[in-house]
Enzyme design. Structure first.
Site, PDB file in Angstrom:
ATOM      1  N   SER A  64       0.873  -1.184   0.000  1.00  0.00           N
ATOM      2  CA  SER A  64       0.000   0.000   0.000  1.00  0.00           C
ATOM      3  C   SER A  64       0.901   1.223   0.000  1.00  0.00           C
ATOM      4  O   SER A  64       1.549   1.508   1.013  1.00  0.00           O
ATOM      5  CB  SER A  64      -0.869   0.039   1.256  1.00  0.00           C
ATOM      6  OG  SER A  64      -1.538  -1.165   1.452  1.00  0.00           O
TER       7      SER A  64
ATOM      8  N   LYS B 184      -7.346   1.730  -2.115  1.00  0.00           N
ATOM      9  CA  LYS B 184      -6.794   1.265  -0.834  1.00  0.00           C
ATOM     10  C   LYS B 184      -6.755   2.411   0.188  1.00  0.00           C
ATOM     11  O   LYS B 184      -7.012   2.207   1.383  1.00  0.00           O
ATOM     12  CB  LYS B 184      -5.388   0.696  -1.055  1.00  0.00           C
ATOM     13  CG  LYS B 184      -4.647   0.309   0.198  1.00  0.00           C
ATOM     14  CD  LYS B 184      -5.245  -0.880   0.945  1.00  0.00           C
ATOM     15  CE  LYS B 184      -4.504  -1.120   2.255  1.00  0.00           C
ATOM     16  NZ  LYS B 184      -5.033  -2.242   3.010  1.00  0.00           N
TER      17      LYS B 184
ATOM     18  N   LYS C  73       1.143   5.683   8.059  1.00  0.00           N
ATOM     19  CA  LYS C  73       1.551   5.919   6.658  1.00  0.00           C
ATOM     20  C   LYS C  73       0.309   6.069   5.769  1.00  0.00           C
ATOM     21  O   LYS C  73       0.199   6.988   4.974  1.00  0.00           O
ATOM     22  CB  LYS C  73       2.414   4.733   6.202  1.00  0.00           C
ATOM     23  CG  LYS C  73       2.571   4.627   4.693  1.00  0.00           C
ATOM     24  CD  LYS C  73       2.789   3.199   4.184  1.00  0.00           C
ATOM     25  CE  LYS C  73       1.865   2.148   4.674  1.00  0.00           C
ATOM     26  NZ  LYS C  73       1.420   1.103   3.818  1.00  0.00           N
TER      27      LYS C  73
HETATM   28  P1  NAD Z   1       5.891  -6.189   7.433  1.00  0.00           P
HETATM   29  O1  NAD Z   1       6.695  -5.094   8.017  1.00  0.00           O
HETATM   30  O2  NAD Z   1       5.443  -7.340   8.291  1.00  0.00           O
HETATM   31  O3  NAD Z   1       6.691  -6.836   6.176  1.00  0.00           O
HETATM   32  C1  NAD Z   1       7.367  -6.103   5.213  1.00  0.00           C
HETATM   33  C2  NAD Z   1       8.627  -6.881   4.837  1.00  0.00           C
HETATM   34  O4  NAD Z   1       9.299  -6.202   3.770  1.00  0.00           O
HETATM   35  C3  NAD Z   1       9.645  -6.977   6.006  1.00  0.00           C
HETATM   36  O5  NAD Z   1       9.895  -8.346   6.292  1.00  0.00           O
HETATM   37  C4  NAD Z   1      10.873  -6.250   5.467  1.00  0.00           C
HETATM   38  O6  NAD Z   1      12.100  -6.837   5.895  1.00  0.00           O
HETATM   39  C5  NAD Z   1      10.685  -6.389   3.963  1.00  0.00           C
HETATM   40  N1  NAD Z   1      11.428  -5.407   3.167  1.00  0.00           N
HETATM   41  C6  NAD Z   1      11.452  -4.053   3.326  1.00  0.00           C
HETATM   42  N2  NAD Z   1      12.239  -3.498   2.375  1.00  0.00           N
HETATM   43  C7  NAD Z   1      12.707  -4.516   1.617  1.00  0.00           C
HETATM   44  C8  NAD Z   1      13.571  -4.573   0.493  1.00  0.00           C
HETATM   45  N3  NAD Z   1      14.118  -3.478  -0.035  1.00  0.00           N
HETATM   46  N4  NAD Z   1      13.859  -5.799  -0.051  1.00  0.00           N
HETATM   47  C9  NAD Z   1      13.331  -6.930   0.486  1.00  0.00           C
HETATM   48  N5  NAD Z   1      12.484  -6.926   1.550  1.00  0.00           N
HETATM   49  C10 NAD Z   1      12.190  -5.736   2.099  1.00  0.00           C
HETATM   50  O7  NAD Z   1       4.657  -5.497   6.729  1.00  0.00           O
HETATM   51  P2  NAD Z   1       3.253  -6.158   6.297  1.00  0.00           P
HETATM   52  O8  NAD Z   1       2.320  -6.053   7.444  1.00  0.00           O
HETATM   53  O9  NAD Z   1       3.497  -7.462   5.622  1.00  0.00           O
HETATM   54  O10 NAD Z   1       2.774  -5.060   5.218  1.00  0.00           O
HETATM   55  C11 NAD Z   1       3.303  -4.985   3.893  1.00  0.00           C
HETATM   56  C12 NAD Z   1       2.425  -4.042   3.075  1.00  0.00           C
HETATM   57  O11 NAD Z   1       1.074  -4.556   3.062  1.00  0.00           O
HETATM   58  C13 NAD Z   1       2.344  -2.633   3.639  1.00  0.00           C
HETATM   59  O12 NAD Z   1       2.310  -1.695   2.594  1.00  0.00           O
HETATM   60  C14 NAD Z   1       1.022  -2.639   4.416  1.00  0.00           C
HETATM   61  O13 NAD Z   1       0.466  -1.337   4.522  1.00  0.00           O
HETATM   62  C15 NAD Z   1       0.184  -3.569   3.557  1.00  0.00           C
HETATM   63  N6  NAD Z   1      -0.906  -4.271   4.253  1.00  0.00           N
HETATM   64  C16 NAD Z   1      -0.695  -4.873   5.470  1.00  0.00           C
HETATM   65  C17 NAD Z   1      -1.761  -5.535   6.100  1.00  0.00           C
HETATM   66  C18 NAD Z   1      -1.615  -6.193   7.466  1.00  0.00           C
HETATM   67  O14 NAD Z   1      -2.640  -6.528   8.087  1.00  0.00           O
HETATM   68  N7  NAD Z   1      -0.411  -6.414   7.968  1.00  0.00           N
HETATM   69  C19 NAD Z   1      -3.016  -5.584   5.484  1.00  0.00           C
HETATM   70  C20 NAD Z   1      -3.183  -5.022   4.232  1.00  0.00           C
HETATM   71  C21 NAD Z   1      -2.112  -4.349   3.633  1.00  0.00           C
END
Ligand code: NAD
Length: 305
Positions: free
Chosen positions: A100, A175, A243
């Site tokens: 997102s 979103k 964010k």
């Molecule tokens: P998270 O922090 O659990 O996971 C993100 C991962 O990305 C981390 O493991 C991090 O190490 C990795 N990362 C960051 N930069 C990187 C790079 N350059 N190369 C490789 N890996 C990299 O976050 P999440 O909860 O999985 O959320 C991810 C996205 O999904 C966000 O944009 C969030 O807003 C969206 N989202 C999350 C949820 C939720 O419930 N957690 C629901 C819908 C949408």
């Protein structure tokens, strides 16, 4: 399974990316994953996927490159850093960004990718960790109709409601609206819980009956256990919702429309973060209502249910 898509790279194996990659591997795709932190790779490898040592290695022969990282600068880095996806993936690969991020950044990156011969979809998701684990996400997709049709079989593996909402960036706009609705709902639910507790009502019973009426919602269904047991392990981190509230309030301002409730909830999310709750689940907005009400904040962060 789509005949033209066999090899998938998944960059970002956090709370959402890890279970999504596992579903794709279980569906028979050849999935290679990469994350800056090694934590999320194990479930993918257990499901028959492969671990890469860099994103360049993960995407080298991928038909589709999926990205699931936190924020706009992270997606930019994954795509455009030295050795990033745009320098390492094969020509014609389809990039699907599930993260997102800001719609304007998406539009820019999609244009840059297209200039280099890549196809690009923004496909942010909703449904939370439970939706990712149960392959029941709502996926809002921006990009061309042709690329959407090519990606649909893959998207159906991780999602239950998969909708093409318009050209590049549209998925991110939808979103942003989603996050406004969710944050306002969580705040309202938090206030209702503190209000009910102040009157000594059986809150569990109250939420059960409220869930069957017009006040019922997926937010109530999915977050009531966290609130009742004061268990705020993420889930969806307040930092990430902060964010998203920044994205929706600034995009609304640019469009010249008012989102007064969104602006207020954005302040409350920002306040939760400033109070040190950024790493808790967004259901911890309840702690902000406790603070405003002069109550001691609950400290448990473990799931009990
Ligand atoms: P998270 O922090 O659990 O996971 C993100 C991962 O990305 C981390 O493991 C991090 O190490 C990795 N990362 C960051 N930069 C990187 C790079 N350059 N190369 C490789 N890996 C990299 O976050 P999440 O909860 O999985 O959320 C991810 C996205 O999904 C966000 O944009 C969030 O807003 C969206 N989202 C999350 C949820 C939720 O419930 N957690 C629901 C819908 C949408």
């Amino acid at each position: 399974m789509s005949p033209s898509i066999q090899k998938i790279a998944m960059i970002g194996l956090g709370i959402m990316g890890s279970p999504m990659a596992v579903h794709l591997a279980n569906a028979g795709y050849d999935v290679t994953g990469f994350d800056l932190s090694p934590q999320g790779i194990e479930p993918l490898v257990d499901a028959g996927g492969r671990a890469a040592g860099s994103s360049a290695e993960a995407v080298a022969d991928a038909d589709v490159v999926c990205i699931m990282v936190p924020d706009s600068p992270d997606v930019k880095a994954v795509l455009t850093d030295e050795g990033g996806v745009l320098a390492s993936a094969k020509a014609g690969a389809l990039i699907i960004d599930f993260s997102s991020i800001r719609p304007d950044v998406t539009a820019e990156l999609a244009q840059q990718a297209a200039g280099l011969g890549f196809r690009y979809l923004d496909a942010p998701v909703s449904g939370g960790e439970a939706g990712a684990k149960n392959a029941a996400l709502s996926i809002m997709v921006g990009g061309s109709g042709e690329d959407f049709e090519a990606a649909k079989p893959l998207l159906d593996v991780v999602g239950k409601t998969v909708v093409h909402v318009g050209p590049s960036g549209s998925g991110q706009t939808v979103k942003a609206a989603n996050q406004l609705i969710v944050a306002a709902n969580i705040q309202a639910l938090s206030e209702a819980v503190i209000f009910l507790e102040a009157y000594g009502v059986d809150t569990k019973a109250a939420l059960e009956v409220l869930g069957g009426g017009l006040a019922g919602s997926k937010v109530l269904d999915q977050k009531k256990a966290n609130m009742l047991s004061r268990s705020f392990e993420p889930g969806f981190r307040i930092d990430l919702h902060h964010k998203d509230m920044g994205i929706v309030t600034s995009a609304a301002r640019e469009a010249g429309v008012a989102v007064p409730l969104g602006a207020l909830v954005a302040q409350l999310v920002g306040s939760a973060r400033a109070a040190g709750d950024g790493n808790l689940d967004h259901s911890a907005l309840l702690r902000g209502v406790e603070r405003l009400s002069g109550l001691a904040t609950s400290t448990s962060t473990t799931k009990e249910n």
